[in-house]
Write a protein that holds these residues in place. Structure first.
Motif, mmCIF file in Angstrom:
data_model
loop_
_atom_site.group_PDB
_atom_site.id
_atom_site.type_symbol
_atom_site.label_atom_id
_atom_site.label_comp_id
_atom_site.label_asym_id
_atom_site.label_seq_id
_atom_site.Cartn_x
_atom_site.Cartn_y
_atom_site.Cartn_z
ATOM 1 N N ILE A 267 0.830 -1.207 0.000
ATOM 2 C CA ILE A 267 0.000 0.000 0.000
ATOM 3 C C ILE A 267 0.862 1.254 0.000
ATOM 4 N N MET A 268 1.868 1.277 0.844
ATOM 5 C CA MET A 268 2.723 2.467 0.929
ATOM 6 C C MET A 268 3.617 2.590 -0.301
ATOM 7 N N GLU A 269 4.106 1.479 -0.815
ATOM 8 C CA GLU A 269 4.978 1.506 -1.986
ATOM 9 C C GLU A 269 4.247 2.061 -3.214
ATOM 10 N N PRO B 231 -3.496 6.598 2.972
ATOM 11 C CA PRO B 231 -4.668 6.352 3.815
ATOM 12 C C PRO B 231 -4.686 7.281 5.020
ATOM 13 N N SER B 232 -5.865 7.591 5.488
ATOM 14 C CA SER B 232 -5.980 8.394 6.714
ATOM 15 C C SER B 232 -5.765 7.530 7.942
ATOM 16 N N LEU B 233 -5.783 6.226 7.735
ATOM 17 C CA LEU B 233 -5.595 5.287 8.834
ATOM 18 C C LEU B 233 -5.186 3.943 8.241
ATOM 19 N N LEU B 234 -4.224 3.302 8.887
ATOM 20 C CA LEU B 234 -3.797 1.963 8.471
ATOM 21 C C LEU B 234 -3.349 1.228 9.731
ATOM 22 N N GLU B 235 -4.257 0.415 10.277
ATOM 23 C CA GLU B 235 -4.078 -0.171 11.596
ATOM 24 C C GLU B 235 -4.124 -1.693 11.524
ATOM 25 N N LEU C 62 -6.364 -6.131 9.172
ATOM 26 C CA LEU C 62 -5.831 -4.838 8.751
ATOM 27 C C LEU C 62 -6.997 -3.907 8.473
ATOM 28 N N LEU C 63 -6.973 -2.737 9.078
ATOM 29 C CA LEU C 63 -7.990 -1.717 8.861
ATOM 30 C C LEU C 63 -7.373 -0.572 8.078
ATOM 31 N N ALA C 64 -7.998 -0.204 6.971
ATOM 32 C CA ALA C 64 -7.532 0.931 6.172
ATOM 33 C C ALA C 64 -8.691 1.886 5.977
ATOM 34 N N ALA C 65 -8.403 3.176 5.968
ATOM 35 C CA ALA C 65 -9.447 4.167 5.754
ATOM 36 C C ALA C 65 -8.899 5.305 4.900
ATOM 37 N N PHE C 66 -9.797 5.948 4.165
ATOM 38 C CA PHE C 66 -9.451 7.107 3.346
ATOM 39 C C PHE C 66 -10.466 8.212 3.593
ATOM 40 N N HIS D 194 -0.132 0.875 14.785
ATOM 41 C CA HIS D 194 -0.313 1.879 13.747
ATOM 42 C C HIS D 194 0.568 1.416 12.587
ATOM 43 N N ALA D 195 0.043 0.473 11.823
ATOM 44 C CA ALA D 195 0.878 -0.244 10.854
ATOM 45 C C ALA D 195 1.464 0.675 9.801
ATOM 46 N N GLY D 196 0.727 1.704 9.424
ATOM 47 C CA GLY D 196 1.240 2.616 8.405
ATOM 48 C C GLY D 196 2.461 3.386 8.838
ATOM 49 N N ASP D 197 2.684 3.456 10.163
ATOM 50 C CA ASP D 197 3.866 4.126 10.710
ATOM 51 C C ASP D 197 4.947 3.151 11.145
ATOM 52 N N GLY D 198 4.621 1.852 11.158
ATOM 53 C CA GLY D 198 5.548 0.881 11.740
ATOM 54 C C GLY D 198 5.564 0.932 13.252
ATOM 55 N N ASN D 199 4.560 1.564 13.862
ATOM 56 C CA ASN D 199 4.517 1.743 15.315
ATOM 57 C C ASN D 199 3.683 0.633 15.949
ATOM 58 N N THR D 200 4.367 -0.297 16.614
ATOM 59 C CA THR D 200 3.686 -1.444 17.204
ATOM 60 C C THR D 200 3.458 -1.252 18.697
ATOM 61 N N HIS D 201 2.355 -1.831 19.185
ATOM 62 C CA HIS D 201 2.054 -1.824 20.615
ATOM 63 C C HIS D 201 1.884 -3.271 21.097
ATOM 64 N N PRO D 202 2.985 -3.990 21.299
ATOM 65 C CA PRO D 202 2.870 -5.318 21.922
ATOM 66 C C PRO D 202 2.438 -5.149 23.378
ATOM 67 N N VAL D 203 1.407 -5.859 23.766
ATOM 68 C CA VAL D 203 0.868 -5.762 25.123
ATOM 69 C C VAL D 203 1.104 -7.090 25.831
ATOM 70 N N VAL D 204 1.971 -7.083 26.816
ATOM 71 C CA VAL D 204 2.306 -8.284 27.579
ATOM 72 C C VAL D 204 1.282 -8.447 28.688
ATOM 73 N N CYS D 205 0.533 -9.549 28.655
ATOM 74 C CA CYS D 205 -0.512 -9.820 29.649
ATOM 75 C C CYS D 205 0.014 -10.835 30.665
ATOM 76 N N PHE D 206 -0.147 -10.541 31.950
ATOM 77 C CA PHE D 206 0.417 -11.434 32.968
ATOM 78 C C PHE D 206 -0.328 -11.296 34.278
#
Length: 455
Positions: free
Chosen positions: A239-241, A246-250, A276-280, A369-381
């Motif tokens: 998509i980016m290439e 997109p206004s959002l790519l999650e 994958l969620l994409a919006a325009f 925030h996949a379009g930015d490469g910004n990941t939020h791994p959430v460790v549950c414990f």
């Protein structure tokens, strides 16, 4: 402590000063886990710049540390109190002072809630893009302090790109004005940008001039199901290439999808490995979504479902906004990471995180925030299980190490605070840390502002 309270009272109304230990305890920390918090000597809720200046002059005279706070929705311990400090909560400074459709700016106090500003701008046909998931609670001052991001960053950028000017109370009580109201301006060093992301360690923001944009058309979204996170990340790269904006790519992984369904009964597809969620928000979003849908299919999507209207689109976005909250229900505690990597390494980041989850026998859900490469791994414990808590902390550190190995950064939008201060030094290196400490020394020579944070 008596002297401190007496001096503070001389320049503050009675309702602005809190000294009850039980009430003060509620101001001791933000939402981050594994971060120590101390007991403040006083909590101050100023309503004016002059009251903030009085607090800082008192703090300087008595050499008392000050911890500035917003809504305490942060995830790094940056707003945590230290023993004997003054907690300076800016939430009562919550006025929108100006919105100018001609200049396309808003002038606000730091306690303004992000969503309140967004709606006020929309009433004028304008748009304030930064939208953290906590936008209904978090403050503009807190967003500035942590350089917050949000779902729309892939197109519109982060908080730093919207802060044109600031009024800042310095550690000694002086008032500094930085930046501008104009569309352009390059006079001198960019001190405004220096304060954005400084986590209250250089000064106390009491007013901000923010850039606004014309309100875009209402966005339409699609959801694409993938058999693997790697396939979803491949779609992001395609998509980016191809030059789409997109206004959002999650992205939400299977663990996250199941958590959202369990909490909110949203009917998301639990059999998929990644959604994958994409919006325009373009003039013809349906055409853009169709093109992106084809790219998703080429990357291996098993199903692509465009939303039929704005309401359906908003439902998809609400599911994404609930991700972090939903993952918090999986176990008694969570550690929310915030690692950003180049888009081209996003697949490796998610695969590596899954391997870390297996290594430590933990549940780790990932939303991004996949379009930015910004990941939020959430460790549950389980917080009451010492061994699981230890494994959670070790896995958290391994995730940050993985991000650095992939050419990324330890935080894309949540900040450093207490949680990641050791990792900041690894990312910056010794020369970088020396220079940053030099900046801190110039603005806060006594080290009173938010001590123990960043480095």
């Amino acid at each position: 402590m008596t002297d401190l309270l007496e001096r503070l009272r001389t320049g503050l109304p009675a309702e602005a000063l809190i000294s009850d230990p039980d009430v003060m305890a509620s101001y001791a920390r933000d939402t981050a886990g594994f971060c120590d918090a101390g007991a403040p000597a006083a909590v101050v809720l100023p309503r004016t710049t002059e009251q903030v200046q009085h607090v800082m002059r008192t703090a300087t005279a008595l050499r008392t540390p000050v911890v500035p706070q917003g809504a305490r929705t942060g995830l790094s311990g940056a707003a945590n109190a230290t023993d004997g400090c003054i907690v300076l909560s800016l939430t009562k400074m919550d006025r929108i002072l100006e919105i100018s459709p001609v200049d396309r700016i808003a002038v606000v106090e730091p306690g303004v809630i992000n969503a309140v500003l967004s709606r006020a701008a929309a009433d004028q046909g304008l748009y304030y893009p930064p939208d953290p998931s906590s936008w209904e609670m978090c403050t503009i001052g807190g967003n500035i302090g942590t350089a917050a991001g949000g779902l729309c960053c892939v197109k519109y950028g982060v908080t730093a790109e919207y802060v044109l000017g600031l009024e800042v109370v310095l550690a000694d009580g002086r008032l500094l004005t930085t930046g501008r109201r104009t569309a352009k301006g390059v006079a001198g060093y960019d001190l405004t940008r220096l304060f954005v992301g400084s986590e209250g360690s250089l000064g106390v923001v009491v007013k901000a001039v923010l850039a606004l944009k014309p309100a875009p058309p209402r966005q339409l979204a699609l959801a694409a199901e993938f058999p693997s996170a790697a396939a979803a990340c491949d779609a992001v790269c395609r998509i980016m290439e191809r030059g789409h904006t997109p206004s959002l790519l999650e992205l939400m992984d299977r663990t996250t999808i199941r958590a959202v369904n369990a909490m909110a009964h949203m009917g998301l597809p639990e059999t998929t490995e990644a959604l994958l969620l994409a919006a325009f928000d373009t003039a013809d979003p349906a055409a853009d979504l169709a093109a992106v849908g084809e790219l998703c299919a080429a990357a291996g999507a098993t199903e692509v479902v465009p939303a039929e209207d704005e309401a359906e689109s908003e439902l998809l976005l609400q599911a994404r906004r609930l991700s972090l909250t939903a993952l918090e229900t999986v176990k008694s505690a969570t550690m929310i990471d915030d690692v950003c990597v180049p888009r081209s390494r996003l697949g490796a980041m998610l695969d590596g995180t899954a391997a870390i989850a297996g290594k430590y026998d933990l549940t780790i859900g990932v939303c991004a925030h996949a379009g930015d490469g910004n990941t939020h791994p959430v460790v549950c414990f389980d917080h009451d299980d010492p061994d699981e808590s230890r494994r959670a902390r070790e896995s958290f550190d391994e995730i940050m190490a993985l991000g650095l190995e992939l050419g990324g950064t330890i935080t894309g939008e949540h900040g450093v605070g207490v949680l990641k201060k050791e990792w900041l030094a690894r990312e910056l290196g010794p020369v970088g840390v020396e220079m940053q400490r030099g900046v801190k020394q110039a603005f806060d020579p006594l080290g009173l502002l938010n001590p123990g944070k960043l480095f």
